[in-house]
Design a protein around this motif. Sequence first.
Motif, PDB file in Angstrom:
ATOM      1  N   ASP A  65       1.169   4.071  -2.984  1.00 34.01           N
ATOM      2  CA  ASP A  65       0.917   5.493  -2.754  1.00 34.01           C
ATOM      3  C   ASP A  65       2.124   6.344  -3.132  1.00 34.01           C
ATOM      4  O   ASP A  65       1.977   7.442  -3.679  1.00 34.01           O
ATOM      5  CB  ASP A  65       0.560   5.728  -1.281  1.00 34.01           C
ATOM      6  CG  ASP A  65      -0.849   5.256  -0.942  1.00 34.01           C
ATOM      7  OD1 ASP A  65      -1.644   5.056  -1.879  1.00 34.01           O
ATOM      8  OD2 ASP A  65      -1.149   5.096   0.254  1.00 34.01           O
TER       9      ASP A  65
ATOM     10  N   SER B 118      -3.961   0.501  -4.472  1.00 30.30           N
ATOM     11  CA  SER B 118      -4.122   1.009  -3.109  1.00 30.30           C
ATOM     12  C   SER B 118      -5.421   0.517  -2.476  1.00 30.30           C
ATOM     13  O   SER B 118      -5.419   0.017  -1.349  1.00 30.30           O
ATOM     14  CB  SER B 118      -4.086   2.540  -3.107  1.00 30.30           C
ATOM     15  OG  SER B 118      -2.795   3.016  -3.423  1.00 30.30           O
TER      16      SER B 118
ATOM     17  N   LEU C  76       0.823  -1.206   0.000  1.00 28.22           N
ATOM     18  CA  LEU C  76       0.000   0.000   0.000  1.00 28.22           C
ATOM     19  C   LEU C  76       0.863   1.264   0.000  1.00 28.22           C
ATOM     20  O   LEU C  76       0.631   2.190  -0.792  1.00 28.22           O
ATOM     21  CB  LEU C  76      -0.922  -0.001   1.216  1.00 28.22           C
ATOM     22  CG  LEU C  76      -1.722   1.274   1.491  1.00 28.22           C
ATOM     23  CD1 LEU C  76      -2.647   1.599   0.325  1.00 28.22           C
ATOM     24  CD2 LEU C  76      -2.522   1.132   2.782  1.00 28.22           C
TER      25      LEU C  76
END
Length: 367
Positions: free
Chosen positions: A91, A132, A87
């Motif tokens: 990002d 994500s 994740l």
Amino acid sequence: MNTFAIPKFGAQLGNGSVLDKVTPDMAHIVNTYWGRFPPMDTKMNQMLGVFTFVIMIISLCGNGMVVLIFGTTKSLRTPANLLVLNLAFSDFCMMASQSPIMIINFYFETWILGPLWCDIYAICGSMFGFISIWSMCMIALDRYNVIVKGMSGRPMTVSLALMKIAIIWLFATFWTLMPMIGWSRYVPEGNLTACSIDYMTRDWNPRSYLITYSLCVYYTPLFLICYSYWFIIAAVAAHEKAMREQAKKMNVKSLRSSEDCEKSAEAKLAKVALTTISLWFMAWTPYLIICYFGLFKIEGLTPTATIWGATFAKTSAVYNPIVYGISHPKYRLVLKEKYPCLVCGSTDEQKPTNSDNQTVSDAETAT
């Protein structure tokens, strides 16, 4: 040829509209709907550029720190935390691939990099957004597995976590490449400083893609996450209620043991995950609404609204490292050890005290 030389604008209507700033190589993929609006004010472009630069710095530093901490700390390299690492990496890539290009185009007040970079930009934005939200979805399902199912659930292993990550990346690649081979297409946003999926064309081809893609990347993970947290909250509440009632029967202050504290820590991690997920949906929901305005021919869609929606959606890559920095117990402990100047507040974890254990032991002896 200098890519960033001042672009040669080709006036498409000559009436002072947004389309007057379209470069000739981009004219064929810009929707004529935007020709009814005047160019966005220079100060607004500057404001958006500054805002994008600020969130880029915060996101790159924050997510870079999360990747560094989780990637280099052995105690944090658990199977479940591989999803957190994925994740943070997604990002980081989101902001690294989107923000510099947006800032350049805000400066020139139009898309100057040509159709190829329009496709690349949109692919990266769509792909990392997909990765994500599905990483968050897998984190939520893992919290559900640990807290609700407990010992009866399938334990997360490194191979299982890596398999989930690989599937997420494969599906993200599939969906984001579809517009490149004919199912919808990537086009500039209303004010021409960013590119995205075509949500303005009235043909069934782009409409079917947008509907299907939104089901896959928004509604399905939203349903799975809501399902997971409904039962997580119920399980945590039932556990806490049972503990209080049992303590009251035994006339003791607390029944918390090491196992209970571990479950409490899992509940804290679930709260962290729920917070990051909620912020993701807060960031992306306005942009989904904008896309549906175009999809269903709803009046009121303006170039300014589209670019603010697209820019605000990028803030989803900013929240996660801040939330982890504030709330994730083990991450905060490692951060305090390696970079103490970056930690705010206490990093003490809840542990069972000797007095609590003794009280429980005395009560058990008495009974």
